[in-house]
Design a protein around this motif. Sequence first.
Motif, PDB file in Angstrom:
ATOM      1  N   TRP A  96      -7.551  -1.256 -13.512  1.00 48.31           N
ATOM      2  CA  TRP A  96      -7.258   0.080 -12.564  1.00 48.31           C
ATOM      3  C   TRP A  96      -7.513   1.056 -13.582  1.00 48.31           C
ATOM      4  N   GLN A 131     -10.842  -0.004  -3.849  1.00 49.52           N
ATOM      5  CA  GLN A 131     -10.348  -0.395  -5.082  1.00 49.52           C
ATOM      6  C   GLN A 131      -8.892  -0.491  -4.946  1.00 49.52           C
ATOM      7  N   VAL A 177     -11.418   1.155 -13.431  1.00 51.36           N
ATOM      8  CA  VAL A 177     -12.004   1.485 -12.233  1.00 51.36           C
ATOM      9  C   VAL A 177     -11.722   3.064 -11.959  1.00 51.36           C
TER      10      VAL A 177
END
Length: 143
Positions: A10, A76, A13
């Motif tokens: 995370w 995402q 991203v």
Amino acid sequence: MTQQHALYRWLAVGLSIFLGALSMNAAALETLTGAKAQNSPQAAVVLAYEKALLWDGIEAAATYMTAESLAKMRAQLKEFGEDGFKQMQTETRKSTLQGEARRKQIEKLVVDGNKAVLTVRISPNVVQQAPLEMTKDGWKVAK
């Protein structure tokens, strides 16, 4: 995937928006440094985007993102889930300066027409780059 691995993914991203670089035509470049870069409209967008993303979430940050960036971020979120996103927010808030301290980390801004890259130095050997695009609604964080 372990929770820690998901968190790191995370982080990668979520911050990937800041790690891209845009190819630019050197002949048309305008480079601002120091206070001029720190007080630019592009810097204001990036700082507002970071604050919204880290404290209020993706939908709050949407105002400051291109449609393409928002679509990627929503995908995402769907992939990693709300818990992973909240962990990313918490960890990133711990490691990211806020307000004027963050603004002072802005080193330069390179503008090429309707594209720009804002460079933020977070330590002597680490920089983040925030690509931006001019849209009909003004400057937005891109990719």
